[in-house]
Design a protein around this motif. Structure first.
Motif, PDB file in Angstrom:
ATOM      1  N   MET A  36      -2.752 -10.213 -11.489  1.00 16.21           N
ATOM      2  CA  MET A  36      -2.193  -9.093 -10.723  1.00 16.21           C
ATOM      3  C   MET A  36      -3.079  -7.854 -10.845  1.00 16.21           C
ATOM      4  SD  MET A  36       0.310  -9.704  -8.758  1.00 16.21           S
ATOM      5  CE  MET A  36       0.638  -7.985  -8.372  1.00 16.21           C
ATOM      6  N   ALA A  37      -3.651  -7.629 -12.017  1.00 17.27           N
ATOM      7  CA  ALA A  37      -4.585  -6.512 -12.177  1.00 17.27           C
ATOM      8  C   ALA A  37      -5.793  -6.708 -11.262  1.00 17.27           C
ATOM      9  CB  ALA A  37      -5.019  -6.388 -13.637  1.00 17.27           C
ATOM     10  N   ASP A  38      -6.286  -7.930 -11.179  1.00 19.36           N
ATOM     11  CA  ASP A  38      -7.409  -8.229 -10.283  1.00 19.36           C
ATOM     12  C   ASP A  38      -7.032  -7.978  -8.827  1.00 19.36           C
ATOM     13  OD1 ASP A  38      -8.963  -8.993 -12.447  1.00 19.36           O
ATOM     14  OD2 ASP A  38      -8.660 -11.148 -12.116  1.00 19.36           O
ATOM     15  N   ILE A  39      -5.819  -8.363  -8.456  1.00 18.36           N
ATOM     16  CA  ILE A  39      -5.350  -8.155  -7.082  1.00 18.36           C
ATOM     17  C   ILE A  39      -5.269  -6.664  -6.783  1.00 18.36           C
ATOM     18  CG2 ILE A  39      -3.370  -8.396  -5.531  1.00 18.36           C
ATOM     19  CD1 ILE A  39      -2.856 -11.156  -6.919  1.00 18.36           C
ATOM     20  N   GLU A  40      -4.653  -5.889  -7.679  1.00 17.68           N
ATOM     21  CA  GLU A  40      -4.543  -4.443  -7.473  1.00 17.68           C
ATOM     22  C   GLU A  40      -5.916  -3.799  -7.366  1.00 17.68           C
ATOM     23  OE1 GLU A  40      -2.098  -2.716  -6.575  1.00 17.68           O
ATOM     24  OE2 GLU A  40      -0.365  -3.893  -7.207  1.00 17.68           O
ATOM     25  N   GLN A  41      -6.808  -4.150  -8.264  1.00 18.33           N
ATOM     26  CA  GLN A  41      -8.141  -3.571  -8.252  1.00 18.33           C
ATOM     27  C   GLN A  41      -8.879  -3.913  -6.964  1.00 18.33           C
ATOM     28  OE1 GLN A  41      -9.641  -1.400 -10.246  1.00 18.33           O
ATOM     29  NE2 GLN A  41     -11.426  -1.456  -8.955  1.00 18.33           N
ATOM     30  N   GLY A  42      -8.832  -5.180  -6.574  1.00 15.83           N
ATOM     31  CA  GLY A  42      -9.570  -5.609  -5.395  1.00 15.83           C
ATOM     32  C   GLY A  42      -8.982  -5.119  -4.087  1.00 15.83           C
ATOM     33  N   THR A  44      -6.437  -2.565  -3.545  1.00 12.85           N
ATOM     34  CA  THR A  44      -6.148  -1.139  -3.373  1.00 12.85           C
ATOM     35  C   THR A  44      -7.126  -0.232  -4.110  1.00 12.85           C
ATOM     36  OG1 THR A  44      -4.681  -0.971  -5.300  1.00 12.85           O
ATOM     37  CG2 THR A  44      -3.683  -1.673  -3.217  1.00 12.85           C
ATOM     38  N   GLY A  45      -7.778  -0.760  -5.149  1.00 11.31           N
ATOM     39  CA  GLY A  45      -8.649   0.078  -5.952  1.00 11.31           C
ATOM     40  C   GLY A  45      -7.882   1.083  -6.796  1.00 11.31           C
ATOM     41  N   ASP A  46      -6.566   0.909  -6.866  1.00 15.93           N
ATOM     42  CA  ASP A  46      -5.694   1.827  -7.598  1.00 15.93           C
ATOM     43  C   ASP A  46      -5.781   1.518  -9.092  1.00 15.93           C
ATOM     44  OD1 ASP A  46      -3.541   3.169  -8.806  1.00 15.93           O
ATOM     45  OD2 ASP A  46      -2.305   3.013  -6.997  1.00 15.93           O
ATOM     46  N   MET A  47      -6.514   2.359  -9.809  1.00 20.50           N
ATOM     47  CA  MET A  47      -6.726   2.118 -11.238  1.00 20.50           C
ATOM     48  C   MET A  47      -5.442   2.272 -12.047  1.00 20.50           C
ATOM     49  SD  MET A  47      -9.652   0.938 -11.637  1.00 20.50           S
ATOM     50  CE  MET A  47      -9.647   0.923 -13.412  1.00 20.50           C
ATOM     51  N   ALA A  48      -4.532   3.139 -11.605  1.00 15.86           N
ATOM     52  CA  ALA A  48      -3.267   3.304 -12.329  1.00 15.86           C
ATOM     53  C   ALA A  48      -2.459   2.013 -12.285  1.00 15.86           C
ATOM     54  CB  ALA A  48      -2.466   4.465 -11.752  1.00 15.86           C
ATOM     55  N   LYS A  49      -2.364   1.384 -11.114  1.00 14.95           N
ATOM     56  CA  LYS A  49      -1.637   0.124 -10.992  1.00 14.95           C
ATOM     57  C   LYS A  49      -2.344  -0.993 -11.747  1.00 14.95           C
ATOM     58  CE  LYS A  49       0.773   0.957  -6.675  1.00 14.95           C
ATOM     59  NZ  LYS A  49       0.959   0.521  -5.285  1.00 14.95           N
ATOM     60  N   THR A  50      -3.661  -0.971 -11.699  1.00 12.07           N
ATOM     61  CA  THR A  50      -4.438  -1.962 -12.437  1.00 12.07           C
ATOM     62  C   THR A  50      -4.159  -1.837 -13.932  1.00 12.07           C
ATOM     63  OG1 THR A  50      -6.172  -1.938 -10.756  1.00 12.07           O
ATOM     64  CG2 THR A  50      -6.777  -2.796 -12.921  1.00 12.07           C
ATOM     65  N   ARG A  51      -4.192  -0.613 -14.443  1.00 11.45           N
ATOM     66  CA  ARG A  51      -3.927  -0.386 -15.870  1.00 11.45           C
ATOM     67  C   ARG A  51      -2.491  -0.753 -16.248  1.00 11.45           C
ATOM     68  NH1 ARG A  51      -7.491   3.983 -15.054  1.00 11.45           N
ATOM     69  NH2 ARG A  51      -5.783   5.376 -14.524  1.00 11.45           N
ATOM     70  N   GLU A  52      -1.539  -0.532 -15.326  1.00  6.35           N
ATOM     71  CA  GLU A  52      -0.145  -0.916 -15.598  1.00  6.35           C
ATOM     72  C   GLU A  52      -0.047  -2.416 -15.856  1.00  6.35           C
ATOM     73  OE1 GLU A  52       2.627   0.326 -12.580  1.00  6.35           O
ATOM     74  OE2 GLU A  52       1.866   2.375 -12.649  1.00  6.35           O
ATOM     75  N   TRP A  53      -0.722  -3.207 -15.036  1.00 10.55           N
ATOM     76  CA  TRP A  53      -0.684  -4.656 -15.231  1.00 10.55           C
ATOM     77  C   TRP A  53      -1.380  -5.055 -16.518  1.00 10.55           C
ATOM     78  CZ3 TRP A  53       2.587  -7.885 -13.477  1.00 10.55           C
ATOM     79  CH2 TRP A  53       3.221  -7.650 -12.258  1.00 10.55           C
ATOM     80  N   LEU A  54      -2.472  -4.404 -16.840  1.00  9.53           N
ATOM     81  CA  LEU A  54      -3.176  -4.728 -18.078  1.00  9.53           C
ATOM     82  C   LEU A  54      -2.361  -4.299 -19.299  1.00  9.53           C
ATOM     83  CD1 LEU A  54      -6.835  -3.886 -17.038  1.00  9.53           C
ATOM     84  CD2 LEU A  54      -5.757  -6.147 -17.229  1.00  9.53           C
TER      85      LEU A  54
END
Length: 67
Positions: A36-42, A44-54
């Protein structure tokens, strides 16, 4: 999970979200969180959402190996 990972690899994020959706509840595994972090990053590029998943990795259950 494999279908979602393949979709991410070819940057088909809508399909990836569709494939991974059933694995999000009741509680996603660590592998699902990373995907899911990979999906968010790829997508939307939204680092906050990426970090939430991580951040969920610490609470996530580890997938049990099938023997």
């Amino acid at each position: 999970m494999l279908a979602a990972a393949q979709a991410v690899a070819v940057r088909e994020f809508v399909r990836a979200r569709h494939e991974i959706a059933p694995l999000l509840s009741p509680a996603p595994t660590a592998r699902v969180c990373v995907l899911m972090a990979d999906i968010e990053q790829g997508e939307t590029g939204d680092m906050a959402k990426t970090r939430e998943w991580l951040a969920r990795l610490g609470l996530a259950e580890r997938a049990k190996a099938k023997v």
